[in-house]
Design an enzyme around this catalytic site. Structure first.
Site, mmCIF file in Angstrom:
data_model
loop_
_atom_site.group_PDB
_atom_site.id
_atom_site.type_symbol
_atom_site.label_atom_id
_atom_site.label_comp_id
_atom_site.label_asym_id
_atom_site.label_seq_id
_atom_site.Cartn_x
_atom_site.Cartn_y
_atom_site.Cartn_z
ATOM 1 N N HIS A 47 90.197 60.481 59.294
ATOM 2 C CA HIS A 47 88.798 60.868 59.493
ATOM 3 C C HIS A 47 87.878 60.043 58.582
ATOM 4 O O HIS A 47 86.916 59.419 59.042
ATOM 5 C CB HIS A 47 88.660 62.367 59.189
ATOM 6 C CG HIS A 47 87.280 62.908 59.344
ATOM 7 N ND1 HIS A 47 86.884 63.610 60.468
ATOM 8 C CD2 HIS A 47 86.198 62.866 58.539
ATOM 9 C CE1 HIS A 47 85.621 63.970 60.331
ATOM 10 N NE2 HIS A 47 85.176 63.534 59.163
ATOM 11 N N GLU A 48 88.219 60.011 57.298
ATOM 12 C CA GLU A 48 87.361 59.290 56.356
ATOM 13 C C GLU A 48 87.404 57.786 56.618
ATOM 14 O O GLU A 48 86.419 57.089 56.400
ATOM 15 C CB GLU A 48 87.746 59.611 54.906
ATOM 16 C CG GLU A 48 87.667 61.104 54.518
ATOM 17 C CD GLU A 48 86.327 61.766 54.824
ATOM 18 O OE1 GLU A 48 85.301 61.057 54.884
ATOM 19 O OE2 GLU A 48 86.297 63.004 55.016
ATOM 20 N N HIS A 72 84.702 57.006 59.048
ATOM 21 C CA HIS A 72 83.401 56.876 58.376
ATOM 22 C C HIS A 72 83.297 55.519 57.675
ATOM 23 O O HIS A 72 82.285 54.831 57.747
ATOM 24 C CB HIS A 72 83.244 57.971 57.306
ATOM 25 C CG HIS A 72 82.907 59.333 57.852
ATOM 26 N ND1 HIS A 72 81.817 59.567 58.647
ATOM 27 C CD2 HIS A 72 83.514 60.543 57.689
ATOM 28 C CE1 HIS A 72 81.760 60.870 58.945
ATOM 29 N NE2 HIS A 72 82.789 61.476 58.388
ATOM 30 N N GLU A 82 79.624 61.102 62.255
ATOM 31 C CA GLU A 82 80.706 62.016 62.612
ATOM 32 C C GLU A 82 81.366 61.582 63.928
ATOM 33 O O GLU A 82 82.561 61.808 64.134
ATOM 34 C CB GLU A 82 80.145 63.441 62.696
ATOM 35 C CG GLU A 82 81.124 64.546 62.382
ATOM 36 C CD GLU A 82 81.802 64.465 61.009
ATOM 37 O OE1 GLU A 82 81.284 63.785 60.106
ATOM 38 O OE2 GLU A 82 82.858 65.070 60.867
HETATM 39 ZN ZN ZN Z 1 83.132 63.559 58.504
#
Ligand code: ZN
Length: 505
Positions: free
Chosen positions: A266-267, A270, A296
């Protein structure tokens, strides 16, 4: 050098230094959460507050106003999509927003947020909503004053949304969320209590060294370049960019199953967004993601559409079993079913893709009702628990697991939650377009190749940074507004594959 160039250069120098100050603050904040010994906390709070004050003074200074006044006629003569014209436009937007709010209200908001945070930590620990209620009351009162300064003529909630997703309105989000509720509640009811997926094989704590090994193997394939990225453990994972060539990811390992892997993935999503912003934007305020909802969409695309996808597990299941031989013959299809299992639960951050948006919708509704005064705060826990029952079919046993669970209201962030779901919906809209334009992607993922996906994201989304407003970028990349249907169609197809046609309403 012409007068026009020097006017723009002067503005860019000033904005560049502001950008530097912001990144220095980000580095101090990263250090605070990753490296700093605990006794440094008080000094660090002072340092960050000094920097915050310096940034506020410079970003609202009459000199900056004059530089903008002088640069605007120059920018008017440029291609409206050029970096310089966009920079002047975004800088003006942010300047006007900053100067609208009086300094003493800003200071009060900051102070109230830190006092509220301390009260929230204590209240959550003791499951004591009454202890937190006066702080939330104060937050609401200050937010109403903030809204009065910002946009007294629009719907109040919109001024709060605008902090996180510029230009978004409650009026356009409401029908989207209504559609999600209509589709998701019956889906959750149908499969949420089904015993069809046995998640026992992954319901355990794996040794950290093994988790780090599989995570390194995965991220290396994704394009985690150690010259430009770091990954460190922390308590609440986040990503921050100190420069587009200096990306800091964090994760946490004290969790069950493969959660640490998904958190890192997830990170990474980003981080890749910021890593692939066009280098020529790096010294400007345009060198960040277009909005929280866009950010997101990138983290969730990597986490849910890649990391929880079948092609990914066809590639990585054997590697996982190599690292953890105790998993025996666990195969891609079983892992895929487990990591997509629908499990209605109290805690938003542990929610699966199907139930997640219902957690967000509940908060979006309650925030508007609190703000308008329609819902007295003393009734907030009851209203929360009632909606958890109605949307997810579960009974909240105590406020610690209910209304007190998130830090957001504790630190005065109202209007933030909807961006998570906007991200989910955008990720699926992007996926629809990517699947059309990169038909070989599933095979590539199966071979552990992600180069063409990275390039697609760079070309279509990442390189622009925040040159375009969230809605403009939406129009350019997706050709229309946020649409819940691609998300719902993909979800239905996925759950049909896992749970079988008979269970899906
Ligand atoms: Zn996030």
């Amino acid at each position: 050098m012409s007068a026009a160039t020097s006017t723009l250069d002067e503005l860019k120098r000033e904005l560049g230094e502001l950008k530097d100050l912001g990144r220095i603050a980000a580095l101090l904040a990263w250090d605070q959460q990753v490296m700093m010994p605990p006794a440094g906390a008080a000094a660090r709070a002072d340092q960050l507050s000094t920097l915050g004050r310096l940034m506020h003074v410079r970003s609202t200074s009459p000199e900056l106003g004059k530089l903008l006044d002088a640069a605007e006629p120059v920018a008017a003569g440029l291609d409206p999509d050029s970096d310089d014209a966009r920079l002047v436009k975004v800088a003006r937007y942010e300047f006007e927003k900053e100067v609208k709010v009086p300094q003493d209200l800003r200071a009060e908001l900051t102070r109230a947020a830190s006092e509220s945070y301390v009260a929230w930590v204590e209240a959550r620990k003791n499951s004591d909503f009454a202890g937190f209620q006066p702080y939330l009351e104060k937050t609401l009162e200050l937010k109403r004053r903030y809204i009065e300064c910002m946009a007294p003529e629009t719907e109040p909630y919109d001024a709060l949304l605008d902090e996180f997703e510029q230009g978004a309105t409650a009026a356009e989000i409401r029908p989207i969320f209504a559609r999600l509720k209509e589709a998701l509640i019956p889906l959750v009811r149908a499969v949420g209590s089904s015993g069809a997926v046995d998640d026992a094989p992954l319901r355990r704590r794996f040794p950290i060294a093994g988790l780090q090994q599989i995570e390194q193997q995965v991220l290396a394939r994704f394009g985690f370049d150690p010259d430009a990225f770091r990954l460190d453990p922390t308590v609440h994972p986040f990503e921050t960019a100190i420069a587009i060539s200096d990306i800091r990811l964090t994760t946490r390992y004290e969790v069950e199953g493969l959660e640490s892997l998904f958190s890192s993935v997830h990170e990474f999503g980003h981080g890749l967004y910021e890593r692939q912003i066009a280098p020529e934007l790096d010294s400007t305020m345009l060198a960040r993601g277009a909005s929280l909802g866009w950010h997101e969409s990138q983290s969730l695309l990597w986490e849910n559409l890649i990391g929880r996808g079948l092609p990914f597990w066809e590639r990585f299941a054997p590697e996982l079993v190599d690292v953890f031989p105790e998993l025996g013959s666990l195969g891609a299809a079983e892992i895929y079913a487990i990591v997509n299992k629908v499990h209605p639960d109290f805690i938003r951050v542990e929610a699966d893709e199907t139930t997640y948006s219902l957690h967000v919708i509940l908060r979006f509704e309650l925030e508007q009702e609190m703000l308008s005064g329609e819902l007295p705060l003393s009734e907030l826990p009851v209203a929360w628990n009632q909606r958890m029952h109605d949307y997810l079919g579960i009974e909240v046993p105590e406020d610690r697991l209910g209304v007190l669970q998130d830090v957001h209201w504790g630190i005065g962030s109202l209007g933030y939650f909807p961006t998570y779901t906007l991200g989910h919906l955008r990720a699926s809209q992007l996926w629809q377009r990517i699947s059309r334009e990169l038909p070989d992607l599933p095979e590539e993922i199966g071979r552990g190749e992600f180069g063409s996906l990275r390039e697609w994201l760079r070309e279509n989304v990442h390189r622009h940074g925040m040159k375009f407003m969230p809605k403009e970028l939406q129009e350019r990349v997706l050709g229309g507004p946020i649409d819940p249907e691609p998300f719902l169609a993909r979800l239905r197809e996925k759950l049909t594959g896992i749970y079988g046609q008979a269970l899906i309403p």
